[in-house]
Write a protein that holds these residues in place. Structure first.
Motif, mmCIF file in Angstrom:
data_model
loop_
_atom_site.group_PDB
_atom_site.id
_atom_site.type_symbol
_atom_site.label_atom_id
_atom_site.label_comp_id
_atom_site.label_asym_id
_atom_site.label_seq_id
_atom_site.Cartn_x
_atom_site.Cartn_y
_atom_site.Cartn_z
ATOM 1 N N VAL A 14 0.814 -1.196 0.000
ATOM 2 C CA VAL A 14 0.000 0.000 0.000
ATOM 3 C C VAL A 14 0.850 1.249 0.000
ATOM 4 O O VAL A 14 1.749 1.379 0.808
ATOM 5 N N CYS A 16 1.663 4.866 0.976
ATOM 6 C CA CYS A 16 1.260 5.701 2.105
ATOM 7 C C CYS A 16 1.657 7.136 1.821
ATOM 8 O O CYS A 16 2.805 7.417 1.543
ATOM 9 N N LYS A 63 -9.200 -1.113 6.358
ATOM 10 C CA LYS A 63 -7.862 -0.692 6.766
ATOM 11 C C LYS A 63 -7.834 -0.318 8.243
ATOM 12 O O LYS A 63 -6.824 -0.535 8.928
ATOM 13 N N PHE A 457 -3.479 -1.906 -5.809
ATOM 14 C CA PHE A 457 -2.474 -1.743 -4.764
ATOM 15 C C PHE A 457 -1.191 -1.273 -5.424
ATOM 16 O O PHE A 457 -1.069 -1.252 -6.653
ATOM 17 N N ASN A 458 -0.227 -0.856 -4.598
ATOM 18 C CA ASN A 458 0.971 -0.194 -5.097
ATOM 19 C C ASN A 458 1.969 -1.208 -5.631
ATOM 20 O O ASN A 458 2.842 -1.682 -4.916
ATOM 21 N N ASP A 534 -3.984 6.022 0.962
ATOM 22 C CA ASP A 534 -3.518 5.088 -0.060
ATOM 23 C C ASP A 534 -4.158 5.499 -1.385
ATOM 24 O O ASP A 534 -5.351 5.296 -1.594
#
Length: 549
Positions: A14, A16, A63, A457-458, A534
């Motif tokens: 994720v 940030c 989360k 997602f990252n 996120d």
């Protein structure tokens, strides 16, 4: 428990983004803890089941309610969370996680907001086994199944040859989880930081009788907050989701700073912005930050979206590969360099700058200028060939449909002029609402669209996953499965080259022509710090949030 920084540079987790605050001497304003956060969700969460949910409202609540074996800290580094440590076998295929002994499930049976001794119990390895088996079980229809296809025997489960109990996931004892992979996978630890790998208690799941994650009595927490009340009437107002601190899981290394997070459930982003204006929420996320004074608000953003042209395969003219390539070669991105801001920048590659590797933007490690193919002369030759093949004298002008919430179309007008100058083709622009844009894409009612590509997602893997799960992007990929190639990348040191080679292959199909990288934003009141946003999932994490009002 002392947390151990994860050494392996596995980088898909994720993203940030910390909402920085400002103010006077912190010693005079306290530690920022104990605040009751007012917040707002755009839409009712579809589910609070981490193995299934994916919308931003669900992602935000999940989360704040769950925690996993590993997570990304505020610096972007992967660290242990519910795992005390882990080890990897010499062949890179066996991961052994040792669980902390102070992470607990909490369910407020008597609804008195107190943690009674019979209301909490330890999270154990079997809870992770059950969660991941659910993801891999095709009958469960988890959208994250393909993400975990590297786990041993998962392909046989998806084909119906094996039970999900036959996959390489095993609880050696209550505190030891062993996961065996089909092959080394540089992305695996990052995958274990995603919500799909959060634990799920089998007995509680069964007790909900098919309603797991769908109401406030069908969820329990192993994270920083628990859901105290969730009320939603689609025909009414005053819809809320109210969370309280889950004190049983707080310790010196895992602080939970707010006391409460009280979400109102709104129908639209406009309604959320109205809540912000009325000071009923501390922050909100948006694709457009215009109109908010950075001297008054904390505004942070990352370019997590790539906007690119896609073509309707049913359109006889614009589905032609030579015409698509001609448009790609005549896209003069230098023409928008004067317009470049932190909001948008020219995109030559597919993976946006917000995707990180080794603590840095992937785009710093592999510049997308390697994919700059601008060549107006070659584009004109390709157009002439296409017209000859199609037996047409001219190419019909069409309008590119655009989700007006994703970008100001004036940037696209600049490129439209370059296509007209180079090719003599006028590509107009039709601005649509987000709902109208999605409807037109779903119905195939377009010739060309400016599609906002954003992963869930990252990770570069997650970006490429979009090309095997989203119908219009499947067409753009023309059968290429870049995600499969990435998930088989064995080491972190090879990951950047793997991403780059797959980008090159996908760009060579000319079905998705990247034009812009676009930012997503968190806008917060200045008296807040450490609200973590996120940009990929859209989740807002309040666990470490401080308020100095």
């Amino acid at each position: 428990m002392k947390r151990k920084r994860i050494i392996s540079a596995v980088l898909c987790a994720v993203l940030c983004i910390t909402a920085a605050g400002c103010g006077g001497d912190k010693d005079k304003r306290g530690d920022g803890a104990g605040h009751m956060y007012g917040a707002a969700l755009e839409g009712n969460p579809k589910s609070l089941d981490p193995q299934f949910a994916g919308d931003p409202s669900s992602a935000t609540v999940i989360k704040n309610m769950y925690s996993g074996l590993v997570m990304k800290d505020s610096s972007g580094s992967l660290v242990c969370c519910n795992a005390s440590d882990y080890s990897i076998s010499d062949d890179g295929c066996v991961y052994t996680f040792h669980l902390r002994d102070d992470n607990y499930w909490f369910f407020d049976k008597n609804e008195n907001d107190k943690i009674d001794e019979d209301e909490y119990f330890p999270v154990v390895a079997d809870d992770y086994v059950f969660a991941l088996r659910r993801v891999l079980d095709p009958k469960m229809c988890s959208p994250y199944l393909m993400d975990f296809a590297c786990i041993k025997n998962s392909q046989y489960v998806s084909q119906g040859s094996f039970s999900s109990r036959g996959v390489g996931i095993e609880a050696k004892d209550a505190q030891t989880l062993v996961i065996t992979l089909e092959h080394p996978c540089a992305e695996f630890l990052g995958l274990m930081a995603t919500p799909a790998a959060f634990p799920c208690n089998e007995d509680f799941f069964i007790s909900t009788k098919g309603r797991y994650g769908l109401d406030d009595r069908s969820v329990m927490s192993n994270g920083p907050f628990f859901v105290r009340q969730w009320f939603y009437d689609p025909y009414g107002s005053n819809n809320i989701l109210y969370m309280r601190k889950n004190e049983v899981n707080e310790n010196k290394e895992y602080e939970v700073l707010p006391t409460f997070v009280s979400f109102s459930i709104q129908d639209s982003e406009a309604d959320v912005k109205q809540c912000f204006k009325a000071e009923e929420t501390e922050c909100f996320s948006t694709m457009k930050a215009g109109g908010y004074n950075p001297k008054k608000y904390s505004i942070t953003g990352q370019q997590a979206t790539t906007l690119g042209l896609i073509f309707n395969p049913q359109d006889n003219i614009y589905s032609n590969p030579d015409i698509r390539k001609a448009i790609a070669l005549s896209a003069d991105r230098n023409a928008i360099s004067d317009e470049e801001t932190t909001d948008i920048s020219p995109a030559y590659g597919i993976i946006p700058p917000a995707v990180d590797l080794f603590g840095r933007s992937y785009r710093d490690l592999a510049s997308d200028r390697q994919f700059d193919i601008f060549d107006a002369g070659e584009a004109a030759k390709l157009l002439a060939k296409a017209k000859n093949d199609l037996k047409i004298n001219s190419v019909e002008s069409v309008k590119i449909i655009v989700d007006s919430n994703s970008i100001d179309s004036r940037y696209l007008h600049i490129l439209s002029q370059s296509w007209q100058d180079s090719l003599g083709i006028y590509l107009g622009i039709e601005d649509l609402t987000s709902a109208e844009f999605r409807k037109r894409i779903a119905e195939g009612d377009y010739s060309i669209a400016l599609y906002p590509l954003k992963a869930d997602f990252n990770s570069g893997l997650a970006v490429f996953n979009e090309f095997r799960t989203v119908d219009c992007l499947k067409n753009a990929a023309n059968g290429l499965d870049c995600a499969d190639a990435v998930i088989k990348c064995p080491s972190a040191s090879e990951l950047a080259d793997c991403y780059s080679s797959q980008e090159k292959a996908l760009l060579g199909e000319y079905g998705f022509i990247p034009l812009f990288y676009k930012s997503s934003y968190l806008i917060a009141n200045k008296d807040n710090e450490d609200i973590i946003y996120d940009a990929f999932t859209g989740s807002i994490d309040y666990r470490t949030a401080k308020n100095y009002s």
